[in-house]
Enzyme design. Sequence first.
Site, PDB file in Angstrom:
ATOM      1  N   GLY A  50      78.672 -24.263  97.565  1.00 54.03           N
ATOM      2  CA  GLY A  50      77.993 -24.558  96.314  1.00 54.03           C
ATOM      3  C   GLY A  50      76.502 -24.744  96.538  1.00 54.03           C
ATOM      4  N   GLY A  51      76.064 -25.989  96.573  1.00 50.49           N
ATOM      5  CA  GLY A  51      74.638 -26.309  96.641  1.00 50.49           C
ATOM      6  C   GLY A  51      73.880 -25.557  97.724  1.00 50.49           C
ATOM      7  CG  HIS A 102      85.372 -24.488  91.044  1.00 46.93           C
ATOM      8  ND1 HIS A 102      85.005 -25.766  90.708  1.00 46.93           N
ATOM      9  CD2 HIS A 102      84.755 -24.220  92.225  1.00 46.93           C
ATOM     10  CE1 HIS A 102      84.194 -26.248  91.643  1.00 46.93           C
ATOM     11  NE2 HIS A 102      84.026 -25.320  92.571  1.00 46.93           N
ATOM     12  CG  ASN A 116      80.720 -21.629  92.724  1.00 46.70           C
ATOM     13  OD1 ASN A 116      80.113 -21.095  91.781  1.00 46.70           O
ATOM     14  ND2 ASN A 116      81.639 -22.573  92.550  1.00 46.70           N
ATOM     15  CD1 TRP A 117      74.708 -18.645  94.195  1.00 47.39           C
ATOM     16  CD2 TRP A 117      73.702 -17.420  92.592  1.00 47.39           C
ATOM     17  NE1 TRP A 117      74.010 -17.638  94.812  1.00 47.39           N
ATOM     18  CE2 TRP A 117      73.381 -16.872  93.850  1.00 47.39           C
ATOM     19  CE3 TRP A 117      73.201 -16.819  91.445  1.00 47.39           C
ATOM     20  CZ2 TRP A 117      72.566 -15.752  93.979  1.00 47.39           C
ATOM     21  CZ3 TRP A 117      72.384 -15.704  91.572  1.00 47.39           C
ATOM     22  CH2 TRP A 117      72.073 -15.174  92.841  1.00 47.39           C
ATOM     23  CE  LYS A 118      79.963 -25.788  92.605  1.00 46.43           C
ATOM     24  NZ  LYS A 118      80.399 -27.142  92.885  1.00 46.43           N
ATOM     25  CD  GLU A 165      82.200 -27.771  89.724  1.00 44.19           C
ATOM     26  OE1 GLU A 165      81.738 -26.674  89.382  1.00 44.19           O
ATOM     27  OE2 GLU A 165      81.837 -28.372  90.758  1.00 44.19           O
ATOM     28  CB  SER A 205      79.676 -31.503 101.017  1.00 44.98           C
ATOM     29  OG  SER A 205      79.570 -32.140  99.751  1.00 44.98           O
ATOM     30  CD  GLU A 244      85.668 -25.169  96.326  1.00 45.13           C
ATOM     31  OE1 GLU A 244      84.675 -24.738  96.929  1.00 45.13           O
ATOM     32  OE2 GLU A 244      85.689 -25.355  95.095  1.00 45.13           O
ATOM     33  N   GLY A 265      80.019 -31.403  95.995  1.00 44.40           N
ATOM     34  CA  GLY A 265      78.738 -31.871  95.475  1.00 44.40           C
ATOM     35  C   GLY A 265      78.433 -33.325  95.804  1.00 44.40           C
TER      36      GLY A 265
HETATM   37  P1  13P Z   1      79.189 -27.947  97.122  1.00 47.00           P
HETATM   38  O1  13P Z   1      79.033 -27.057  98.324  1.00 47.00           O
HETATM   39  O2  13P Z   1      77.944 -28.107  96.321  1.00 47.00           O
HETATM   40  O3  13P Z   1      79.840 -29.261  97.487  1.00 47.00           O
HETATM   41  O4  13P Z   1      80.211 -27.203  96.134  1.00 47.00           O
HETATM   42  C1  13P Z   1      81.390 -26.709  96.652  1.00 47.00           C
HETATM   43  C2  13P Z   1      82.044 -25.893  95.618  1.00 47.00           C
HETATM   44  O5  13P Z   1      82.513 -26.404  94.608  1.00 47.00           O
HETATM   45  C3  13P Z   1      82.096 -24.442  95.819  1.00 47.00           C
HETATM   46  O6  13P Z   1      82.927 -23.825  94.905  1.00 47.00           O
END
Ligand code: 13P
Length: 254
Positions: free
Chosen positions: A237-238, A101, A15-17, A103, A216, A172, A178
Site C-alpha cells: 500500500g503506502g 480487500h 495497491n495505490w488505493k 477495506e 505495512s 493481509e 496502514g
Molecule cells: P499498507 O502497505 O499501506 O499497510 O497497505 C497494505 C494494503 O492494504 C495493500 O493492499
Amino acid sequence: MLEDAFVTRKLIAGNWKMNGSLEANEALLRAVLAGLPAEPAADVAVCVPAPYLAQVQALCQGGPVAWGAQDVSAHERGAFTGEVSAAMLRDFGCRYVIVGHSERRQYHGETDEVVAAKAQRALAAGITPIVCVGETEAQRDAGETELVVKRQLAAVIHALGHCVGEIVVAYEPVWAIGTGRTATPEQAQAVHAVLRAQLRAAVAGQRRVRILYGGSMNAGNAAALLAQPDIDGGLIGGASLKADEFLRIVAAAG
Ligand code: 13P
C-alpha cells in the site's frame, strides 16, 4: 513437491488505493520504470484507481510493469450504477484486479460470496484476481485467525473449483494495514502455510498459487518477509506510492 517446480517468480504489486492524480501518477511511474532493470527479478504490477487505467496503460504498455484495478463488479453488465465490469478492465489491458480487500469488506459490506463472485468474473474475462484474506485484531486475539482466513478462501475455492489454481492470494492481516505494525515473518509464514495447505488440497497437481503478504510491508522489512518459504510476493500500500521504496521492495524480491 511437483507443483513447487512451477514456481518461477515472486510478484510485487502496488495497491495505490484512492491516491494519485494525473501528474503524480506520471511522475511515480516514470521513476519506477526508470529505476527497474530491463528484466526485473520479480513480476511487478500496480493496481490503480479505475479512472487512471488508460493513463497507466499508456505509460506501462510494453514495459516490465503490469497494471490492474482495485475492484470489479460481481455482475457481468447492466443496471449497476457506478460499477465497473471485468470486460471493461480487460479493455484497458488489466492483468490483475484486487478483490475482497479488507477495506471493501469493511466499508462496503462485501461478503465472502460476493468476493468469490468477483474473482469468478475476473477469471472469466482473463484477468487474474488477487484475492485478499485476513483477520482483524479482535479475531487474532480470539484465536480465530486460521478459521477466518480459511473461511474466506474456502468461499473462493467453492466458487472456482480447480480454477482456483489461476488466482493470486494475498494475506493481509487487517491490524497490519496502514498501521506500521507489520506481521513478523514468523506470524505471516504461519498463516501462509495454512493457506498453502488449503490451496494444495484444492488444486493438487497444478502449479503453485502465489500467496502475497500485505500490511505495512516496506523496504526495511521486505527481505525478511519474502525469505519465508510460503511468501511469494507482496501487496504494497503506502510504500508503493514512493518510487524508491517500491523499487527497493522489488529488489528484495529477487
Ligand atoms: P499498507 O502497505 O499501506 O499497510 O497497505 C497494505 C494494503 O492494504 C495493500 O493492499
